[in-house]
Design a protein around this motif. Structure first.
Motif, PDB file in Angstrom:
ATOM      1  N   ALA A 156       1.062  -0.854  -0.070  1.00 47.33           N
ATOM      2  CA  ALA A 156      -0.202  -0.016   0.200  1.00 47.33           C
ATOM      3  C   ALA A 156       0.707   0.701   0.167  1.00 47.33           C
ATOM      4  O   ALA A 156       1.234   1.841   0.978  1.00 47.33           O
ATOM      5  CB  ALA A 156      -0.526   0.618   1.296  1.00 47.33           C
ATOM      6  N   PRO A 157       1.652   1.719  -1.183  1.00 49.14           N
ATOM      7  CA  PRO A 157       2.223   2.937  -1.393  1.00 49.14           C
ATOM      8  C   PRO A 157       1.962   3.755  -1.185  1.00 49.14           C
ATOM      9  O   PRO A 157       2.752   4.894  -0.437  1.00 49.14           O
ATOM     10  CB  PRO A 157       2.694   3.023  -2.729  1.00 49.14           C
ATOM     11  N   ASP A 158       0.292   4.210  -1.090  1.00 47.92           N
ATOM     12  CA  ASP A 158       0.128   5.411  -0.511  1.00 47.92           C
ATOM     13  C   ASP A 158      -0.477   5.975   1.185  1.00 47.92           C
ATOM     14  O   ASP A 158      -0.319   7.038   1.784  1.00 47.92           O
ATOM     15  CB  ASP A 158      -1.907   5.425  -0.544  1.00 47.92           C
ATOM     16  N   ILE A 159       0.031   4.883   2.079  1.00 47.18           N
ATOM     17  CA  ILE A 159       0.389   4.412   3.444  1.00 47.18           C
ATOM     18  C   ILE A 159       2.126   4.200   4.159  1.00 47.18           C
ATOM     19  O   ILE A 159       2.532   4.686   5.297  1.00 47.18           O
ATOM     20  CB  ILE A 159      -0.268   3.777   4.871  1.00 47.18           C
ATOM     21  N   GLY A 160       2.750   4.223   2.970  1.00 48.40           N
ATOM     22  CA  GLY A 160       4.176   4.080   2.997  1.00 48.40           C
ATOM     23  C   GLY A 160       4.340   2.267   2.847  1.00 48.40           C
ATOM     24  O   GLY A 160       5.387   1.984   3.423  1.00 48.40           O
ATOM     25  N   TRP A 161       3.673   1.564   2.691  1.00 46.03           N
ATOM     26  CA  TRP A 161       4.089   0.159   2.996  1.00 46.03           C
ATOM     27  C   TRP A 161       4.489  -0.160   1.021  1.00 46.03           C
ATOM     28  O   TRP A 161       3.712  -0.255   0.343  1.00 46.03           O
ATOM     29  CB  TRP A 161       2.433  -0.527   3.479  1.00 46.03           C
ATOM     30  N   ASP A 162       6.183   0.020   1.592  1.00 51.21           N
ATOM     31  CA  ASP A 162       6.080  -0.260  -0.459  1.00 51.21           C
ATOM     32  C   ASP A 162       6.359  -1.813  -1.201  1.00 51.21           C
ATOM     33  O   ASP A 162       6.019  -2.593  -2.314  1.00 51.21           O
ATOM     34  CB  ASP A 162       6.960   0.083  -1.014  1.00 51.21           C
ATOM     35  N   GLY A 175       5.670  -6.366  -0.593  1.00 47.89           N
ATOM     36  CA  GLY A 175       4.488  -7.063   1.121  1.00 47.89           C
ATOM     37  C   GLY A 175       4.791  -7.799   1.659  1.00 47.89           C
ATOM     38  O   GLY A 175       4.437  -8.863   2.124  1.00 47.89           O
ATOM     39  N   SER A 176       6.164  -7.320   2.343  1.00 48.24           N
ATOM     40  CA  SER A 176       6.515  -8.731   2.929  1.00 48.24           C
ATOM     41  C   SER A 176       5.600  -7.768   4.661  1.00 48.24           C
ATOM     42  O   SER A 176       4.921  -7.547   4.140  1.00 48.24           O
ATOM     43  CB  SER A 176       8.070  -8.207   3.368  1.00 48.24           C
ATOM     44  N   LYS A 177       6.179  -9.316   5.156  1.00 51.88           N
ATOM     45  CA  LYS A 177       4.858  -9.559   6.795  1.00 51.88           C
ATOM     46  C   LYS A 177       5.332  -7.970   8.306  1.00 51.88           C
ATOM     47  O   LYS A 177       5.279  -7.657   8.609  1.00 51.88           O
ATOM     48  CB  LYS A 177       4.710 -10.645   7.422  1.00 51.88           C
ATOM     49  N   CYS A 178       6.688  -7.543   7.634  1.00 51.12           N
ATOM     50  CA  CYS A 178       7.524  -6.318   8.287  1.00 51.12           C
ATOM     51  C   CYS A 178       7.425  -4.743   7.378  1.00 51.12           C
ATOM     52  O   CYS A 178       6.995  -4.864   6.530  1.00 51.12           O
ATOM     53  CB  CYS A 178       8.345  -6.776   8.641  1.00 51.12           C
ATOM     54  N   CYS A 179       6.755  -4.279   8.310  1.00 47.25           N
ATOM     55  CA  CYS A 179       6.302  -2.557   7.666  1.00 47.25           C
ATOM     56  C   CYS A 179       8.013  -2.027   6.588  1.00 47.25           C
ATOM     57  O   CYS A 179       7.298  -1.694   6.006  1.00 47.25           O
ATOM     58  CB  CYS A 179       7.290  -1.496   8.646  1.00 47.25           C
TER      59      CYS A 179
END
Length: 63
Positions: free
Chosen positions: A51-57, A59-63
């Protein structure tokens, strides 16, 4: 430490050891209940797609 305090301390240690030994009885096993629900809270153990819009670039299970 005087003699009375030392005697009380030794008595308390043996009393505590006795209580621990009695509570560790293997005959008293808890009944197995079926697992009906599991609640998982937290992002580190759940999956979220990128989810790039919230900073998750990624698909890993960590931020």
């Amino acid at each position: 430490m005087n003699k009375i305090s030392m005697t009380k301390s030794i008595f308390m240690v043996f009393l505590l050891m006795g209580m621990i030994l009695v509570s560790c009885n293997k005959e008293d096993e808890p009944p197995e209940a079926p697992l009906s629900k599991v609640l998982v809270i937290g992002n580190s153990i759940t999956y979220h797609p990128p989810a790039p819009d919230i900073g998750w670039d990624n698909g890993s299970k960590c931020c």
